[in-house]
Scaffold this active site. Structure first.
Site, PDB file in Angstrom:
ATOM      1  N   VAL A  13      40.832  -5.228 -15.033  1.00 38.30           N
ATOM      2  CA  VAL A  13      41.050  -3.782 -15.217  1.00 38.30           C
ATOM      3  C   VAL A  13      42.392  -3.295 -14.663  1.00 38.30           C
ATOM      4  CG1 VAL A  13      38.650  -3.017 -15.465  1.00 38.30           C
ATOM      5  CG2 VAL A  13      39.661  -3.182 -13.184  1.00 38.30           C
ATOM      6  N   TYR A  16      34.584 -10.441  -2.467  1.00 42.65           N
ATOM      7  CA  TYR A  16      34.768 -10.145  -3.900  1.00 42.65           C
ATOM      8  C   TYR A  16      35.834  -9.061  -4.105  1.00 42.65           C
ATOM      9  CZ  TYR A  16      33.795  -8.119  -8.483  1.00 42.65           C
ATOM     10  OH  TYR A  16      33.934  -7.608  -9.749  1.00 42.65           O
ATOM     11  N   TYR A  50      34.377  -9.577 -21.928  1.00 44.30           N
ATOM     12  CA  TYR A  50      33.120  -8.792 -21.940  1.00 44.30           C
ATOM     13  C   TYR A  50      32.686  -8.520 -23.381  1.00 44.30           C
ATOM     14  CZ  TYR A  50      35.314  -8.474 -17.500  1.00 44.30           C
ATOM     15  OH  TYR A  50      35.972  -8.802 -16.364  1.00 44.30           O
ATOM     16  N   LYS A  55      38.442 -14.048 -11.317  1.00 42.24           N
ATOM     17  CA  LYS A  55      37.135 -14.701 -11.526  1.00 42.24           C
ATOM     18  C   LYS A  55      37.272 -16.102 -12.145  1.00 42.24           C
ATOM     19  CE  LYS A  55      35.020 -10.158 -11.835  1.00 42.24           C
ATOM     20  NZ  LYS A  55      34.474  -9.083 -12.675  1.00 42.24           N
ATOM     21  N   SER A  58      39.740  -8.791 -12.382  1.00 40.16           N
ATOM     22  CA  SER A  58      38.768  -9.801 -12.846  1.00 40.16           C
ATOM     23  C   SER A  58      39.395 -11.121 -13.266  1.00 40.16           C
ATOM     24  CB  SER A  58      37.946  -9.242 -14.008  1.00 40.16           C
ATOM     25  OG  SER A  58      37.038  -8.296 -13.528  1.00 40.16           O
TER      26      SER A  58
HETATM   27  O1  DON Z   1      34.416  -5.123  -9.737  1.00 37.04           O
HETATM   28  C1  DON Z   1      35.206  -4.424 -10.352  1.00 37.04           C
HETATM   29  O2  DON Z   1      34.830  -3.457 -10.984  1.00 37.04           O
HETATM   30  C2  DON Z   1      36.674  -4.811 -10.362  1.00 37.04           C
HETATM   31  N1  DON Z   1      37.066  -5.350  -9.103  1.00 37.04           N
HETATM   32  C3  DON Z   1      36.966  -5.837 -11.416  1.00 37.04           C
HETATM   33  C4  DON Z   1      36.571  -5.394 -12.798  1.00 37.04           C
HETATM   34  C5  DON Z   1      37.427  -5.933 -13.865  1.00 37.04           C
HETATM   35  O3  DON Z   1      38.574  -6.291 -13.693  1.00 37.04           O
HETATM   36  C6  DON Z   1      36.823  -5.915 -15.195  1.00 37.04           C
HETATM   37  N2  DON Z   1      37.805  -6.364 -16.173  1.00 37.04           N
HETATM   38  N3  DON Z   1      38.159  -5.969 -17.185  1.00 37.04           N
END
Ligand code: DON
Length: 309
Positions: A261, A191, A243, A67, A64
């Site tokens: 993540v 994405y 978040y 982003k 993420s």
């Molecule tokens: O869409 C997802 O679930 C992952 N590609 C990215 C989520 C993420 O990194 C949330 N961060 N803490």
């Protein structure tokens, strides 16, 4: 003032020894295989001095954190029109929450929760074919970090593509409200791939420098965005970058930051430094457990919190 290199080295030593490491993300099978005992930290000061320690040269999945960069690119393409598709309020919900989208008629709360980032990716895609859009995002990262070796980990992307059922649900739900223009499988393909960009702490800290220095890379003098835009991206990072852990991160660290993540966090000390930390184990909100603790130590010892010493 303590010496930056000493502080970075001492924090890395402490973090390597701690046994509370959090849990690696398991919902993306490829990320479940990452060794949780790793820890890397890189700090780049205003004059370009780098202080780095631990596994600062080991590539990890930025997830993420990408982003922040897709938001920057999309704002460059469509300007403030972006905010008609995506809000900029903290969500108070997990990053992959479905429920809030229904209340808010398909408009995601902010560009950093999954739904918001998918909507932002869709805006970038509307200007290109999927492969070109992805190429543009990757080249942007390489340009910011001044490093053409940065790549996408295709295995991580494929792993998420096979298992990203919630993201498919979010994208389809937004599509039903007209918030997604392109075929959802194209938007999600881009994405999943930008989330799978692999970078080291050193590369990530370099890529974040424009946010710490009013939109400019102070070493090359190149302008990436206007100062006002950098300031606003930092504001959204502060309020939404972790978040439902964003309040806790602001309280403990006191800097704009964005987590992924994969266990990485990019943090920005405005006017002072760009910081990247990586520790794969996550806390309950999906943010790097030791990454946050390391940043808390760093800002406390150096007096870098934007809220004062
Ligand atoms: O869409 C997802 O679930 C992952 N590609 C990215 C989520 C993420 O990194 C949330 N961060 N803490």
């Amino acid at each position: 003032m303590p010496n930056l290199e000493t502080v970075v080295r001492e924090i890395a030593d402490e973090m390597r020894q701690r046994s509370d490491r959090g849990e690696v993300a398991r919902y993306i099978p490829e990320l479940a295989r990452v060794d949780p005992n790793q820890f890397g930290l890189a700090v780049i000061g205003a004059d370009g001095t780098v202080a780095a320690a631990g596994d600062c040269d080991v590539p990890f999945s930025i997830q993420s954190i990408s982003k922040v960069f897709t938001l920057t690119l999309a704002l460059g393409m469509v300007g403030d029109r972006l905010w008609q598709r995506v809000g900029r309020e903290p969500s108070g919900s997990p990053f992959n929450s479905v429920v809030q989208l229904e209340y808010e008629r398909g408009i995601p709360r902010n560009p950093f929760i999954n739904a918001g980032a998918i909507a932002v990716t869709d805006l970038i895609l509307s200007r290109h074919q999927p492969r070109e859009a992805l190429g543009e995002i990757l080249r942007f990262m390489q340009y910011l970090a001044q490093d053409n070796t940065i790549t996408i980990d295709e295995e991580v992307a494929a792993s998420e593509q096979r298992t990203g059922f919630r993201n498919v649900a979010l994208a389809n739900y937004m599509k039903s409200f007209g918030v997604i223009d392109n075929p959802v499988e194209y938007t999600l393909g881009v994405y999943f791939h930008h989330c799978a960009i692999s970078m080291t702490c050193r590369q990530l800290a370099a890529a974040g420098r424009f946010l710490a220095h009013s939109g400019r890379d102070p070493s090359t003098g190149l302008s990436v965005v206007q100062a006002e835009r950098a300031r606003r991206i930092n504001a959204v990072m502060l309020t939404c970058g972790h978040y439902d852990g964003s309040g806790e991160f602001a309280y403990r660290v006191g800097l704009p930051g964005k987590s992924g993540v994969g266990g990485g966090i990019l943090a920005v000390a405005p006017g002072t430094a760009s910081i990247a930390v990586w520790a794969p184990g996550l806390d309950a909100a999906g943010n790097s457990h030791l990454g946050r603790i390391a940043l808390e130590r760093l800002t406390k010892r150096l007096g870098w919190s934007i809220f004062g010493e």
